[in-house]
Design a protein around this motif. Structure first.
Motif, PDB file in Angstrom:
ATOM      1  N   MET A   1       0.823  -1.182   0.000  1.00 38.96           N
ATOM      2  CA  MET A   1       0.000   0.000   0.000  1.00 38.96           C
ATOM      3  C   MET A   1       0.879   1.263   0.000  1.00 38.96           C
ATOM      4  N   ARG A   2       2.032   1.182   0.669  1.00 39.53           N
ATOM      5  CA  ARG A   2       2.948   2.332   0.667  1.00 39.53           C
ATOM      6  C   ARG A   2       3.439   2.618  -0.750  1.00 39.53           C
ATOM      7  N   LYS A   3       3.734   1.549  -1.501  1.00 41.66           N
ATOM      8  CA  LYS A   3       4.178   1.732  -2.886  1.00 41.66           C
ATOM      9  C   LYS A   3       3.093   2.408  -3.715  1.00 41.66           C
ATOM     10  N   LEU A   4       1.852   1.985  -3.516  1.00 38.56           N
ATOM     11  CA  LEU A   4       0.738   2.579  -4.256  1.00 38.56           C
ATOM     12  C   LEU A   4       0.580   4.048  -3.892  1.00 38.56           C
ATOM     13  N   ALA A   5       0.666   4.362  -2.599  1.00 36.34           N
ATOM     14  CA  ALA A   5       0.538   5.757  -2.158  1.00 36.34           C
ATOM     15  C   ALA A   5       1.644   6.608  -2.771  1.00 36.34           C
ATOM     16  N   GLU A   6       2.861   6.068  -2.775  1.00 39.43           N
ATOM     17  CA  GLU A   6       3.999   6.803  -3.354  1.00 39.43           C
ATOM     18  C   GLU A   6       3.811   6.995  -4.853  1.00 39.43           C
ATOM     19  N   LYS A   7       3.403   5.919  -5.528  1.00 39.68           N
ATOM     20  CA  LYS A   7       3.210   5.992  -6.981  1.00 39.68           C
ATOM     21  C   LYS A   7       2.090   6.958  -7.356  1.00 39.68           C
TER      22      LYS A   7
ATOM     23  N   GLY B   1       1.099   9.435  -5.482  1.00 42.02           N
ATOM     24  CA  GLY B   1       1.359  10.772  -4.965  1.00 42.02           C
ATOM     25  C   GLY B   1       0.307  11.225  -3.973  1.00 42.02           C
ATOM     26  N   VAL B   2      -0.227  10.254  -3.213  1.00 41.38           N
ATOM     27  CA  VAL B   2      -1.237  10.578  -2.203  1.00 41.38           C
ATOM     28  C   VAL B   2      -0.718  10.152  -0.832  1.00 41.38           C
ATOM     29  N   SER B   3      -1.349  10.624   0.205  1.00 45.07           N
ATOM     30  CA  SER B   3      -0.978  10.306   1.579  1.00 45.07           C
ATOM     31  C   SER B   3      -1.227   8.828   1.874  1.00 45.07           C
ATOM     32  N   TYR B   4      -0.234   8.178   2.465  1.00 42.44           N
ATOM     33  CA  TYR B   4      -0.385   6.781   2.864  1.00 42.44           C
ATOM     34  C   TYR B   4      -1.517   6.642   3.876  1.00 42.44           C
ATOM     35  N   GLU B   5      -1.586   7.566   4.812  1.00 43.21           N
ATOM     36  CA  GLU B   5      -2.630   7.514   5.838  1.00 43.21           C
ATOM     37  C   GLU B   5      -4.026   7.605   5.222  1.00 43.21           C
ATOM     38  N   GLN B   6      -4.202   8.481   4.220  1.00 47.17           N
ATOM     39  CA  GLN B   6      -5.496   8.617   3.544  1.00 47.17           C
ATOM     40  C   GLN B   6      -5.842   7.321   2.807  1.00 47.17           C
ATOM     41  N   LEU B   7      -4.858   6.745   2.117  1.00 46.48           N
ATOM     42  CA  LEU B   7      -5.085   5.500   1.386  1.00 46.48           C
ATOM     43  C   LEU B   7      -5.432   4.374   2.365  1.00 46.48           C
ATOM     44  N   LYS B   8      -4.763   4.329   3.486  1.00 50.52           N
ATOM     45  CA  LYS B   8      -5.023   3.314   4.502  1.00 50.52           C
ATOM     46  C   LYS B   8      -6.457   3.440   5.043  1.00 50.52           C
TER      47      LYS B   8
ATOM     48  N   ALA C   1      -8.518  10.634  -5.962  1.00 54.41           N
ATOM     49  CA  ALA C   1      -9.186   9.469  -6.546  1.00 54.41           C
ATOM     50  C   ALA C   1      -8.656   9.191  -7.945  1.00 54.41           C
ATOM     51  N   LEU C   2      -8.479  10.237  -8.727  1.00 55.02           N
ATOM     52  CA  LEU C   2      -7.949  10.083 -10.085  1.00 55.02           C
ATOM     53  C   LEU C   2      -6.516   9.559 -10.051  1.00 55.02           C
ATOM     54  N   ARG C   3      -5.707  10.061  -9.131  1.00 58.42           N
ATOM     55  CA  ARG C   3      -4.310   9.607  -9.011  1.00 58.42           C
ATOM     56  C   ARG C   3      -4.242   8.128  -8.609  1.00 58.42           C
ATOM     57  N   ILE C   4      -5.076   7.746  -7.647  1.00 58.43           N
ATOM     58  CA  ILE C   4      -5.069   6.352  -7.188  1.00 58.43           C
ATOM     59  C   ILE C   4      -5.538   5.426  -8.307  1.00 58.43           C
ATOM     60  N   ALA C   5      -6.602   5.809  -8.999  1.00 62.78           N
ATOM     61  CA  ALA C   5      -7.103   4.988 -10.117  1.00 62.78           C
ATOM     62  C   ALA C   5      -6.028   4.819 -11.181  1.00 62.78           C
ATOM     63  N   ALA C   6      -5.330   5.904 -11.530  1.00 62.86           N
ATOM     64  CA  ALA C   6      -4.269   5.818 -12.547  1.00 62.86           C
ATOM     65  C   ALA C   6      -3.147   4.906 -12.076  1.00 62.86           C
ATOM     66  N   ALA C   7      -2.771   5.003 -10.803  1.00 59.36           N
ATOM     67  CA  ALA C   7      -1.704   4.156 -10.272  1.00 59.36           C
ATOM     68  C   ALA C   7      -2.107   2.686 -10.273  1.00 59.36           C
ATOM     69  N   LEU C   8      -3.403   2.416 -10.094  1.00 58.94           N
ATOM     70  CA  LEU C   8      -3.898   1.036 -10.130  1.00 58.94           C
ATOM     71  C   LEU C   8      -4.107   0.531 -11.554  1.00 58.94           C
ATOM     72  N   GLY C   9      -4.083   1.441 -12.518  1.00 60.08           N
ATOM     73  CA  GLY C   9      -4.314   1.048 -13.909  1.00 60.08           C
ATOM     74  C   GLY C   9      -5.777   0.781 -14.199  1.00 60.08           C
TER      75      GLY C   9
ATOM     76  N   ASP D   1       7.261   2.609 -26.694  1.00 64.57           N
ATOM     77  CA  ASP D   1       6.205   3.630 -26.670  1.00 64.57           C
ATOM     78  C   ASP D   1       4.793   3.050 -26.542  1.00 64.57           C
ATOM     79  N   LEU D   2       4.643   1.723 -26.666  1.00 64.17           N
ATOM     80  CA  LEU D   2       3.334   1.086 -26.502  1.00 64.17           C
ATOM     81  C   LEU D   2       3.114   0.482 -25.128  1.00 64.17           C
ATOM     82  N   ALA D   3       4.184   0.211 -24.413  1.00 59.83           N
ATOM     83  CA  ALA D   3       4.081  -0.450 -23.108  1.00 59.83           C
ATOM     84  C   ALA D   3       3.537   0.502 -22.063  1.00 59.83           C
ATOM     85  N   ARG D   4       2.555   0.034 -21.294  1.00 61.19           N
ATOM     86  CA  ARG D   4       2.003   0.833 -20.194  1.00 61.19           C
ATOM     87  C   ARG D   4       2.543   0.289 -18.893  1.00 61.19           C
ATOM     88  N   ARG D   5       3.533   0.980 -18.346  1.00 57.35           N
ATOM     89  CA  ARG D   5       4.142   0.566 -17.082  1.00 57.35           C
ATOM     90  C   ARG D   5       3.346   1.120 -15.923  1.00 57.35           C
ATOM     91  N   LEU D   6       3.368   0.369 -14.848  1.00 62.54           N
ATOM     92  CA  LEU D   6       2.691   0.796 -13.628  1.00 62.54           C
ATOM     93  C   LEU D   6       3.705   1.163 -12.576  1.00 62.54           C
TER      94      LEU D   6
END
Length: 190
Positions: A1-7, A9-16, A31-39, A185-190
């Motif tokens: 979860m810490r990796k997701l919060a870092e990726k 760019g949101v607060s770990y505490e909020q995500l938790k 919400a938009l940042r978390i969704a993008a980080a989750l793909g 240029d086609l690969a979508r990295r997470l």
């Protein structure tokens, strides 16, 4: 979860808090940042559908002319991820990033190659004559066309770029055919 919060760019505490159900809301930007980080889409995130798209681990880099130590740089499944290409099952598939130019014009630096290994320490006969991801006896990872060497147990690693060097009569620990190539240029990295 810490990796997701870092990726994201949101607060770990909020995500938790969201994960534990202690809060039902977050601001739209987070919400938009978390969704993008989750793909996943914002709509899927807001609906609580967090499964997302299947991913494949990028094990590291593989040399295409560049000398690259074996690419298992991360614990299994712990490295960077790429969204699984359509039509490819993520089960048993690994990706590596090309470094070097010996396989130009087919594979370029930064491209991703997907492969599956049948045996951990084998060079099956069906890889001969094909482009493969392989490891030599010194622990270097390569992407080359594998051909039979001059003696049993030896292999020629052929570059596609006519200006690049080939590797003659080398021993391999294993080789696996490239199943899919994705330009960088086609690969979508997470």
């Amino acid at each position: 979860m810490r990796k997701l919060a870092e990726k994201a760019g949101v607060s770990y505490e909020q995500l938790k808090k969201i994960n534990q159900g202690k809060t039902q809301s977050t601001n739209a930007e987070d919400a938009l940042r978390i969704a993008a980080a989750l793909g996943i889409s914002l709509e899927s995130f807001m609906a609580g559908e967090f499964e997302g798209t299947p991913t494949i681990a990028i094990a590291g880099k593989v040399g295409a002319g560049a000398s690259v130590p074996v690419f298992d740089a991360y614990a299994k499944g712990d490295g960077p991820q790429v969204i699984c290409p359509p039509g490819l099952s993520p089960s048993g598939v690994v990706a590596v990033e090309v470094e070097g130019d010996s396989m130009e014009p087919v594979y370029s630096a930064g491209d991703l190659l997907f492969y599956s290994r049948n045996g951990h320490d084998s060079v099956p006969s069906d890889v001969i004559g094909h482009r493969c991801v392989c490891e030599d006896e010194e622990g270097m990872g390569w992407v080359k066309q594998v051909k039979a060497g001059d003696e049993p147990g030896l292999f020629h690693l052929i570059s596609l770029n006519p200006g690049a060097n080939n590797i003659w009569n080398t021993r391999l620990k294993w080789a696996a055919r490239v199943r899919l190539h994705w330009p960088s240029d086609l690969a979508r990295r997470l």
